[in-house]
Enzyme design. Structure first.
Site, PDB file in Angstrom:
ATOM      1  N   HIS A   4     -70.356-180.779 -31.917  1.00  0.00           N
ATOM      2  CA  HIS A   4     -70.016-180.744 -33.338  1.00  0.00           C
ATOM      3  C   HIS A   4     -68.645-181.333 -33.649  1.00  0.00           C
ATOM      4  O   HIS A   4     -68.351-181.628 -34.816  1.00  0.00           O
ATOM      5  CB  HIS A   4     -70.084-179.293 -33.849  1.00  0.00           C
ATOM      6  CG  HIS A   4     -68.867-178.489 -33.563  1.00  0.00           C
ATOM      7  ND1 HIS A   4     -68.606-177.945 -32.334  1.00  0.00           N
ATOM      8  CD2 HIS A   4     -67.820-178.128 -34.358  1.00  0.00           C
ATOM      9  CE1 HIS A   4     -67.473-177.284 -32.373  1.00  0.00           C
ATOM     10  NE2 HIS A   4     -66.961-177.380 -33.588  1.00  0.00           N
ATOM     11  N   ASP A   5     -67.784-181.525 -32.650  1.00  0.00           N
ATOM     12  CA  ASP A   5     -66.464-182.129 -32.878  1.00  0.00           C
ATOM     13  C   ASP A   5     -66.216-183.305 -31.948  1.00  0.00           C
ATOM     14  O   ASP A   5     -65.052-183.600 -31.602  1.00  0.00           O
ATOM     15  CB  ASP A   5     -65.359-181.083 -32.706  1.00  0.00           C
ATOM     16  CG  ASP A   5     -65.109-180.296 -33.989  1.00  0.00           C
ATOM     17  OD1 ASP A   5     -65.349-180.861 -35.073  1.00  0.00           O
ATOM     18  OD2 ASP A   5     -64.681-179.130 -33.905  1.00  0.00           O
ATOM     19  N   HIS A  49     -62.602-176.048 -27.336  1.00  0.00           N
ATOM     20  CA  HIS A  49     -63.090-175.503 -28.613  1.00  0.00           C
ATOM     21  C   HIS A  49     -64.610-175.599 -28.688  1.00  0.00           C
ATOM     22  O   HIS A  49     -65.279-174.651 -29.121  1.00  0.00           O
ATOM     23  CB  HIS A  49     -62.450-176.266 -29.762  1.00  0.00           C
ATOM     24  CG  HIS A  49     -63.083-175.993 -31.105  1.00  0.00           C
ATOM     25  ND1 HIS A  49     -63.052-174.754 -31.715  1.00  0.00           N
ATOM     26  CD2 HIS A  49     -63.785-176.812 -31.945  1.00  0.00           C
ATOM     27  CE1 HIS A  49     -63.686-174.807 -32.877  1.00  0.00           C
ATOM     28  NE2 HIS A  49     -64.149-176.044 -33.032  1.00  0.00           N
ATOM     29  N   HIS A  98     -59.074-179.252 -31.468  1.00  0.00           N
ATOM     30  CA  HIS A  98     -60.467-179.693 -31.554  1.00  0.00           C
ATOM     31  C   HIS A  98     -60.829-180.529 -30.326  1.00  0.00           C
ATOM     32  O   HIS A  98     -61.096-181.728 -30.419  1.00  0.00           O
ATOM     33  CB  HIS A  98     -60.687-180.494 -32.846  1.00  0.00           C
ATOM     34  CG  HIS A  98     -60.614-179.669 -34.083  1.00  0.00           C
ATOM     35  ND1 HIS A  98     -59.451-179.542 -34.828  1.00  0.00           N
ATOM     36  CD2 HIS A  98     -61.550-178.908 -34.712  1.00  0.00           C
ATOM     37  CE1 HIS A  98     -59.680-178.739 -35.872  1.00  0.00           C
ATOM     38  NE2 HIS A  98     -60.934-178.340 -35.829  1.00  0.00           N
ATOM     39  N   ASP A 158     -67.967-171.649 -35.517  1.00  0.00           N
ATOM     40  CA  ASP A 158     -66.864-172.607 -35.568  1.00  0.00           C
ATOM     41  C   ASP A 158     -65.527-171.909 -35.805  1.00  0.00           C
ATOM     42  O   ASP A 158     -64.492-172.356 -35.293  1.00  0.00           O
ATOM     43  CB  ASP A 158     -67.138-173.634 -36.672  1.00  0.00           C
ATOM     44  CG  ASP A 158     -66.262-174.867 -36.556  1.00  0.00           C
ATOM     45  OD1 ASP A 158     -65.715-175.091 -35.461  1.00  0.00           O
ATOM     46  OD2 ASP A 158     -66.134-175.607 -37.541  1.00  0.00           O
TER      47      ASP A 158
END
Length: 1143
Positions: free
Chosen positions: A783-784, A747, A743, A894
């Protein structure tokens, strides 16, 4: 002869009807009612029979009978009032006459005017009367009243019989069809009589209140102030001195039984303890012809009881106000067993003294002060229903010429006090409820003050002390605050840190008393003196605290955590070896000191009350009330300290955010370099393809690829994003990803590229607005952010700060907050040119999209999305439908690594597995728990099987429904299917003993064979004749009953712990791969039948046919077939076939 005046519990409900002052008394006819009901209800009339004349004297609350003429000042309704009021009165007569004899129903009642000069609020004594009519009412008036009532009843009866059900239904239909017309008729044309009757019907249908003391009297009492209560008609017994002889002469005309019952009724419903005691003494004087009396009430604890004079030396002419004032000014306290009253209280025996001065228990000091001579004394206990002493009544000197109280007086006194005991206990209970009500009101006000004064500790403590002083009637109040080391930086975290239950329960026995005193050092002192004195706030020094007796007492309470109630301060100081400060002790009589604790039961201060206003010690009741104050005080102080420290923490957080923002933002040099770089076309980065991979891109290329995606979507010019701001933002986002194994920034790039491919190649941009496309790309990249390599469950298990901050979707909320932090950093706001409305819209899209990456949110939304698709939905422009679509797209992006080509997918799977295994190691180390299979490093061989399950549960259903709805994204679905076949194949090989996870790639899945590659293996012949031989042909003596562990076979030898061993398998691996390449093996290998003869599937059906192999391995099998013993061959199982194909 004028009617007498006395006190009655129902006098507040009576209406005076009197002639001008000084005139003769003229009885006035009142409304008729039942005399029996009057004697049983506090709100009904109470008639009195006046001597031999038997004249009925009574009242009815609210008015007079029809036709009666009220006197001046009367509150009664005149006969000329409206017809509506007349109907109400007649209806009242009809109700009172139901089911009663006519003679009883028509017993008239009157009320006499009080003598001139008498207070209008004076109470009247009433006794049951006969049924004779008032002399002021003529027979013609009485007859007219009866006829009027009869005609009313006849009219109602006639109406009920003439109205048929059909008429009622017709009227009801009209009312239902035309309610507006009915309402207009009521307001404009309805006669007053009809309106009055309608009102009566409504009132009669209302639920009646429960007949209770608290339903009326208690609420009335609570609403009135003490001044109003003392002046209310029911509470006043202080009528003028001139009226009392009149009252006494009138009551003397009554016989003894009637007088006794009337005086009992007089005190039966009285709830004011002062009024009740005054009535008891006055009435006892009437019954026994005593000159004066006193009444004492029992107080104190069970071990220390004493009497307090409620009223003292009350005569027939003593007004209530004067008696109460005198008793309050000179409080008389008599311990049990001391004096005449104390002896009666202790022994519960009556004392009748004929000559007081000859009795040693008599105290003549009062006679010397007043000049009054006491001759005879009759003292009797007052007990409750359990027989406990609640008071003592004492009467002095007879006035009828007798010098002593005889047996008849004793009996009358005893009988009357029996009823008085019930009344006193009821009044005390009522007084306690009143006090409790007031205390609760004060505590509620205190709680309200606590919440109002959250930001100022000084104002809060001052309010608390003021409320405590007013409620407990003390002279001074102090609050000591303990030093909590609020200035230390570590304390800021301790204030909001979740308490450790084991730590709070643990008690260090080594702590000495002096060590506790050092920890509980006072730093702030709040003092509040008299009523008009302002609060004083000081910070006493150590020397000042050590030289103050009050501070030492507070220090003792803070150290021990005990409440102390000190009656004798000097003795307490001597017993506890404290230093005595003369200036304080001399003026201190009583101290009530209590610790103040916070939510963790830690002493944060001490509250101290000094000297009650009346000079008596603090009681247990005071201590219980003060305990409630201490609890509220602790809550208030703790909350205020929390607020002050929260403000400090917020300031500290702002400083930390400024530092974080500075270090989280990309440097100016990096930004300028990226700004000047040439951005290649999208095709050169393969951005339009679903098979995109970042393996060959350097870090700078990843940033350039992101910029190209923004350019290709025309977002830079569409939303006027400054190019340097966009470059700085991209670099800042990359910088805020941690270097975890999966992550990470790479990614995020892959997720954003998949979204770009879905929008462009998959033509999903047709369903999105430009603002939504901007929000989705930003969400994919962020998002991460700041992912720690652990999931939400791990954050919850470890009770991390993130789990405390966010209870659901913990990491996703943190990712969004980091995204907002970067956008708010200077020079990173790519939304700066948007309007406020567009800004709110795009931020809402970003937040929803990031939270959708939580698989828990995916499972919540999936069913709703599937329902829309199954219903053939094609319009996705609704807000809810668009949110569902964006959520599904975010999840698809994702997990899109599962749809990449196999050479990419198995490498990514290795990264994911390594990150999961790291979390599993942390769970073992920190939580001492066994992790789930996907995070357990010891179960790494099960990963292919788990990958298949992941695809079946999450990936394939999602891609299938998206592919069915939007056919342009079919490559995601097809790539997932292909990878599933590969993972399934690997899972089957793992079941046969092959593992793969220890390699960076899956090119050589039989990794265990290379364990001993460095060893030189010689003289090992390996000839593959067949991979499935008949067991009986090689071992005729073995049958199905042979234990499995004693059987030899190729399956056991192929496993990691098989009999073949690592060295042999290493050589086998090399030979097999050399054979596949066409090269000649270096060593002639022959596989011993004892190691390969067992069938891998004992249940496989036999077949005479021999399997064929392809390639060089097929040739090996064919050439070695002659060396077999000719045993019967069986068919290969499915797994054996795959293994042969691999070989």
């Amino acid at each position: 002869m004028h009617g007498p005046v006395s006190r009655s519990s129902s006098s507040s409900n009576m209406t005076d009807v009197s002639s001008p002052a000084g005139g003769a008394a003229s009885p006035v006819e009142m409304t008729t009612s039942s005399s029996s009901a009057a004697t049983t209800s506090a709100s009904s009339s109470k008639p009195l029979t006046n001597g031999a004349n038997k004249t009925t004297i009574s009242t009815v609350a609210g008015g007079v009978a029809p036709g009666a003429v009220p006197g001046p000042g009367s509150g009664a309704i005149p006969a000329s009032s409206s017809s509506g009021n007349q109907v109400k009165l007649e209806h009242h007569h009809r109700q009172s006459n139901n089911n009663r004899p006519a003679a009883t129903n028509r017993s008239s009642e009157t009320k006499l005017r009080s003598p001139a000069g008498e207070s209008d609020g004076a109470s009247r004594l009433m006794t049951p009367a006969g049924s004779s009519s008032s002399p002021s009412q003529s027979p013609s008036q009485t007859q007219a009243s009866i006829q009027t009532q009869t005609s009313q009843q006849d009219r109602l009866a006639k109406a009920s019989t003439t109205a048929s059900q059909q008429d009622v239904d017709e009227v009801a239909r009209l009312f239902e069809e035309k309610p507006e017309a009915f309402e207009k008729w009521l307001t404009e044309r309805a006669p007053p009589e009809a309106l009055s009757r309608l009102q009566e019907f409504i009132e009669n249908r209302k639920p009646h209140k429960r007949p209770s003391v608290t339903s009326d009297l208690f609420q009335q009492w609570m609403a009135a102030s003490p001044t109003v209560q003392q002046k209310s008609p029911r509470s006043l017994s202080n009528s003028s001195a001139s009226s009392l002889p009149e009252c006494r002469r009138h009551l003397m005309d009554l016989d003894e039984g009637e007088l006794f019952m009337e005086l009992i009724r007089d005190v039966a419903n009285e709830l004011d303890i002062d009024v009740l005691c005054h009535k008891i003494l006055v009435n006892v004087g009437l019954l026994t012809h005593a000159d004066r009396g006193s009444l004492f009430l029992a107080k104190g604890t069970p071990t220390n009881k004493y009497l307090v004079a409620k009223l003292f030396d009350v005569t027939q002419k003593t007004a209530l106000k004067d008696a109460v004032t005198r008793a309050s000014a000179e409080e008389i306290i008599i311990p049990f067993g001391i004096g005449i009253a104390g002896m009666v209280a202790q022994t519960k025996q009556m004392i009748n003294i004929k000559e007081a001065y000859k009795d040693a228990r008599f105290n003549c000091e009062i006679d010397l002060k007043t000049g009054y001579k006491t001759n005879a004394i009759l003292c009797m206990p007052i007990c409750n229903y359990e027989g406990d002493i609640i008071g003592v009544a004492q009467i002095i000197n007879k006035t009828n010429g007798c010098m002593e109280f005889d047996e008849h007086d004793v009996e009358i006194f005893r009988r009357y006090l029996t009823f008085c005991g019930i009344g006193i206990q009821n009044a005390q209970l009522f007084e306690m409820s009143v006090q409790e009500y007031r205390r609760n009101q004060i505590l509620l006000n205190l709680a309200r003050s606590i919440f109002e004064e959250q930001n100022n500790l000084e104002c809060l403590v001052t309010k608390i002390m003021t409320e405590a002083r007013e409620l407990l009637k003390c002279e001074r109040c102090s609050v000591f605050l303990v030093d909590l080391d609020c200035c230390e930086a570590s304390h800021l975290e301790k204030i909001i840190e979740k308490p450790n239950q084991q730590a709070t329960r643990a008690i260090k026995s080594a702590d000495s008393f002096e060590e506790k005193k050092m920890r509980n050092r006072f730093t702030v002192l709040f003092e509040l003196g008299g009523e008009y004195q302002a609060a004083n706030v000081s910070r006493p020094s150590v020397s000042e605290l050590s030289s103050s007796t009050l501070a030492q007492i507070a220090q003792f309470v803070a150290t021990t955590g005990q409440t102390v109630n000190i009656c004798d301060v000097i003795e307490w100081v001597r017993d506890h070896n404290q230093i005595r400060a003369e200036d304080e002790i001399d003026s201190t009589q009583a101290i009530l000191c209590m610790p103040i604790m916070n939510a963790q039961k830690k002493v944060i201060g001490v509250a101290q009350l000094i000297n009650k206003a009346n000079g008596v010690p603090f009681t247990d009741s005071d201590a219980s009330i003060f305990e409630a104050f201490a609890i509220f005080c602790g809550l208030g102080i703790h909350n205020t300290q929390m607020y002050e420290n929260a403000c400090k923490l917020m300031a500290k957080q702002k400083v930390a955010l400024e530092c974080l923002s500075y270090h989280a933002t990309a440097s100016q040099d990096q930004t300028e370099k990226l700004t000047q770089d040439v951005i290649a076309e999208a095709e050169s980065y393969n951005l339009y393809s679903f098979t995109f991979t970042d393996f060959e891109l350097v870090d700078d290329d990843t940033c350039r690829a992101v910029l190209r995606m923004f350019m290709q979507c025309n977002l830079v010019s569409q939303f006027q994003i400054p190019y340097d701001v966009l470059c700085r933002w991209v670099l800042s986002v990359r910088k805020n990803y941690r270097p975890v194994k999966y992550h990470n920034w790479r990614h995020a790039l892959n997720v954003a590229q998949t979204m770009f491919a879905m929008l462009k190649t998959g033509k999903m941009e047709r369903f999105m607005t430009d603002l939504e496309i901007l929000g989705l790309l930003v969400a994919c990249l962020c998002h991460d952010l700041d992912h720690r390599g652990t999931n939400n469950a791990f954050q919850t298990k470890t009770e991390s700060p993130l789990a405390i901050l966010y209870t659901t979707s913990t990491m996703e909320h943190h990712h969004f907050d980091q995204c907002v932090m970067i956008l708010n950093s200077e020079g990173n706001n790519i939304f700066q040119a948007l309007s406020p409305e567009d800004y709110r819209s795009v931020m809402k899209t970003v937040e929803s999209a990031i939270l959708s990456t939580d698989l828990a949110m995916y499972f919540k939304k999936r069913n709703a999305f599937l329902e829309l698709v199954e219903n053939g939905e094609f319009d996705w422009q609704g807000e809810e439908k668009k949110d569902l679509l964006c959520g599904m797209m975010m999840t698809a992006c994702d997990v899109s690594a599962i749809a990449k080509p196999w050479e990419v997918q198995h490498k990514v799977a290795k990264l994911v597995a390594d990150e999961f295994f790291d979390q599993g190691d942390l769970e073992k180390l920190q939580l001492n728990t066994q992790p789930v299979a996907m995070m357990d490093r010891e179960r790494k061989d099960e990963l292919p099987k788990m990958q298949v399950g992941f695809i079946d549960v999450i990936c394939l259903p999602l891609y299938r429904v998206l592919c069915d709805t939007f056919p342009w994204i079919t490559p995601l679905y097809e790539g997932t299917l292909e990878n599933r076949r590969n993972w399934q194949d690997l899972a089957e090989k793992v079941e046969m003993g092959l593992t793969w996870i220890d390699h960076d790639t899956i090119d050589k899945p039989v990794e265990e064979f290379a364990a001993c590659a460095d060893e030189e293996i010689k003289d090992i012949e390996f000839t593959v004749t067949t991979l499935n031989c008949n067991q009986q042909s090689q071992h005729g003596s073995e049958d199905s009953h042979t234990p499995e562990h004693q059987r030899s076979g190729s399956r056991l030898s192929m496993k990691k712990t098989g009999a073949l061993g690592k060295a042999v398998r290493s050589k086998l691996s090399k030979t097999l791969y050399n054979s596949m390449d066409g090269s000649k093996p270096k060593t002639s290998l022959k596989l011993l039948e004892s190691h390969v003869s067992e069938d891998m599937d004992d249940k496989s059906p036999t077949s005479p046919s021999q399997p064929q192999a392809s390639g060089s391995m097929g040739r090996m099998s064919a050439s070695s077939s002659t060396s077999s013993t000719g045993g019967q061959m069986v068919d290969k199982s499915k797994k054996r076939s795959k293994l042969c194909a691999l070989l």
